[in-house]
Design a protein around this motif. Sequence first.
Motif, PDB file in Angstrom:
ATOM      1  N   PRO A  39       0.791  -1.232   0.000  1.00 44.42           N
ATOM      2  CA  PRO A  39       0.000   0.000   0.000  1.00 44.42           C
ATOM      3  C   PRO A  39       0.824   1.283   0.000  1.00 44.42           C
ATOM      4  N   GLY A  40       2.039   1.241   0.573  1.00 41.88           N
ATOM      5  CA  GLY A  40       2.813   2.469   0.658  1.00 41.88           C
ATOM      6  C   GLY A  40       4.118   2.476  -0.101  1.00 41.88           C
ATOM      7  N   HIS A  41       4.517   1.338  -0.687  1.00 45.57           N
ATOM      8  CA  HIS A  41       5.872   1.271  -1.248  1.00 45.57           C
ATOM      9  C   HIS A  41       5.937   0.357  -2.460  1.00 45.57           C
ATOM     10  N   LYS A  42       7.065   0.503  -3.214  1.00 49.03           N
ATOM     11  CA  LYS A  42       7.320  -0.313  -4.387  1.00 49.03           C
ATOM     12  C   LYS A  42       8.803  -0.680  -4.444  1.00 49.03           C
ATOM     13  N   LEU A  43       9.091  -1.966  -4.622  1.00 48.40           N
ATOM     14  CA  LEU A  43      10.466  -2.463  -4.685  1.00 48.40           C
ATOM     15  C   LEU A  43      10.647  -3.247  -5.976  1.00 48.40           C
ATOM     16  N   TYR A  59      25.525 -10.797  -8.811  1.00 43.23           N
ATOM     17  CA  TYR A  59      24.561 -11.082  -9.874  1.00 43.23           C
ATOM     18  C   TYR A  59      23.416 -10.065  -9.941  1.00 43.23           C
ATOM     19  N   MET A  60      23.290  -9.228  -8.937  1.00 45.11           N
ATOM     20  CA  MET A  60      22.220  -8.241  -8.932  1.00 45.11           C
ATOM     21  C   MET A  60      22.605  -7.047  -9.810  1.00 45.11           C
ATOM     22  N   LYS A  61      21.688  -6.652 -10.693  1.00 46.96           N
ATOM     23  CA  LYS A  61      21.934  -5.477 -11.538  1.00 46.96           C
ATOM     24  C   LYS A  61      21.454  -4.204 -10.865  1.00 46.96           C
ATOM     25  N   ARG A  62      20.203  -4.214 -10.390  1.00 45.81           N
ATOM     26  CA  ARG A  62      19.630  -3.012  -9.785  1.00 45.81           C
ATOM     27  C   ARG A  62      18.673  -3.385  -8.661  1.00 45.81           C
ATOM     28  N   ILE A  63      18.675  -2.556  -7.613  1.00 43.19           N
ATOM     29  CA  ILE A  63      17.663  -2.601  -6.560  1.00 43.19           C
ATOM     30  C   ILE A  63      17.087  -1.196  -6.461  1.00 43.19           C
ATOM     31  N   VAL A  64      15.769  -1.070  -6.609  1.00 41.74           N
ATOM     32  CA  VAL A  64      15.131   0.248  -6.591  1.00 41.74           C
ATOM     33  C   VAL A  64      13.953   0.196  -5.626  1.00 41.74           C
ATOM     34  N   LEU A  65      14.011   1.026  -4.588  1.00 42.06           N
ATOM     35  CA  LEU A  65      12.937   1.103  -3.598  1.00 42.06           C
ATOM     36  C   LEU A  65      12.356   2.514  -3.601  1.00 42.06           C
ATOM     37  N   ASP A  66      11.077   2.606  -3.952  1.00 46.10           N
ATOM     38  CA  ASP A  66      10.390   3.906  -4.023  1.00 46.10           C
ATOM     39  C   ASP A  66      11.152   4.914  -4.879  1.00 46.10           C
ATOM     40  N   GLY A  67      11.687   4.435  -5.997  1.00 50.77           N
ATOM     41  CA  GLY A  67      12.375   5.305  -6.935  1.00 50.77           C
ATOM     42  C   GLY A  67      13.837   5.559  -6.617  1.00 50.77           C
ATOM     43  N   TYR A  78      18.404  -3.127   3.871  1.00 57.28           N
ATOM     44  CA  TYR A  78      17.832  -1.792   3.726  1.00 57.28           C
ATOM     45  C   TYR A  78      16.316  -1.945   3.621  1.00 57.28           C
ATOM     46  N   GLY A  79      15.600  -0.988   4.156  1.00 55.37           N
ATOM     47  CA  GLY A  79      14.150  -1.058   4.099  1.00 55.37           C
ATOM     48  C   GLY A  79      13.516   0.303   4.236  1.00 55.37           C
ATOM     49  N   THR A  80      12.204   0.311   4.225  1.00 54.26           N
ATOM     50  CA  THR A  80      11.459   1.548   4.364  1.00 54.26           C
ATOM     51  C   THR A  80      11.464   1.997   5.829  1.00 54.26           C
ATOM     52  N   ALA A  81      11.287   3.285   6.041  1.00 55.60           N
ATOM     53  CA  ALA A  81      11.327   3.834   7.405  1.00 55.60           C
ATOM     54  C   ALA A  81      10.234   3.259   8.289  1.00 55.60           C
ATOM     55  N   ASP A  82       9.093   2.900   7.683  1.00 54.78           N
ATOM     56  CA  ASP A  82       7.993   2.347   8.471  1.00 54.78           C
ATOM     57  C   ASP A  82       8.078   0.838   8.646  1.00 54.78           C
ATOM     58  N   GLY A  83       9.137   0.214   8.084  1.00 52.77           N
ATOM     59  CA  GLY A  83       9.345  -1.214   8.261  1.00 52.77           C
ATOM     60  C   GLY A  83       8.459  -2.100   7.409  1.00 52.77           C
TER      61      GLY A  83
END
Length: 234
Positions: A39-43, A59-67, A78-83
């Motif tokens: 509801p609040g985030h996109k990974l 092997y990881m190319k990109r990690i994108v969390l909330d842009g 690493y994670g969102t501030a609200d967990g």
Amino acid sequence: MLSDSNVHVNMYLDGFTETSAKGVKETHSWIKGLGFITPGHKLALFAKTSASPSRNGGYMKRIVLDGREFNLTEGTKYGTADGEIEIEFDEAGRKEGDEETDVYTVTVRDTIKILLRMRPEIGGVRRPDDSFIHFSMEILDEQLSTRTHGILGQTLYNLNNPEAAPTGYDVEYSGVVWAWQVVGADAENYIQGNPSDYVTSHLLTSDCRFSRFSRRGLFHSALSLGCWRKGFVC
């Protein structure tokens, strides 16, 4: 791939079809990208494309969390501030047979915890220009509702609720929807609907027919996927 009221997971598939010496068509496909929507985030997670099967920095190319794009080193998270979402790089270069494997864990709070292994494809299906580095998944924990849908979602629900599974339900999960696996509107033999019902317009949208996510159609315009414009499956 998986859709519930407070989480939606898409996968991006890549691969090829070849004809064997006996004239039989064989399709090889792998999970190259994963999109998690809450509801609040996109990974979004993307595997590298490389001719070499060597780890060469991971092997990881990109990690994108909330842009926001970032990198993880072994043992960091690493994670969102609200967990609500957290990703952890558990182990780099774990030896599994003749190959090295990178291991990550993605946790969506109070919903699902998934172990991800990243490695190149093994054996003769590699191509000279692509070792098909990909994700494989293991569900470590889940607290999904009875409304869960998607390819993996239906499999999890029917495994946990065998009395509710359609007659003759095939509990083997292949990760790909083949036309012959989808029989009838009520999933007499596999899963509900048709393959097109599981296609989304983007890795970070929840607009497939069987979406159960409460905020359908979320799209994060800050995430550019380049040529990755089709092949997304819920």
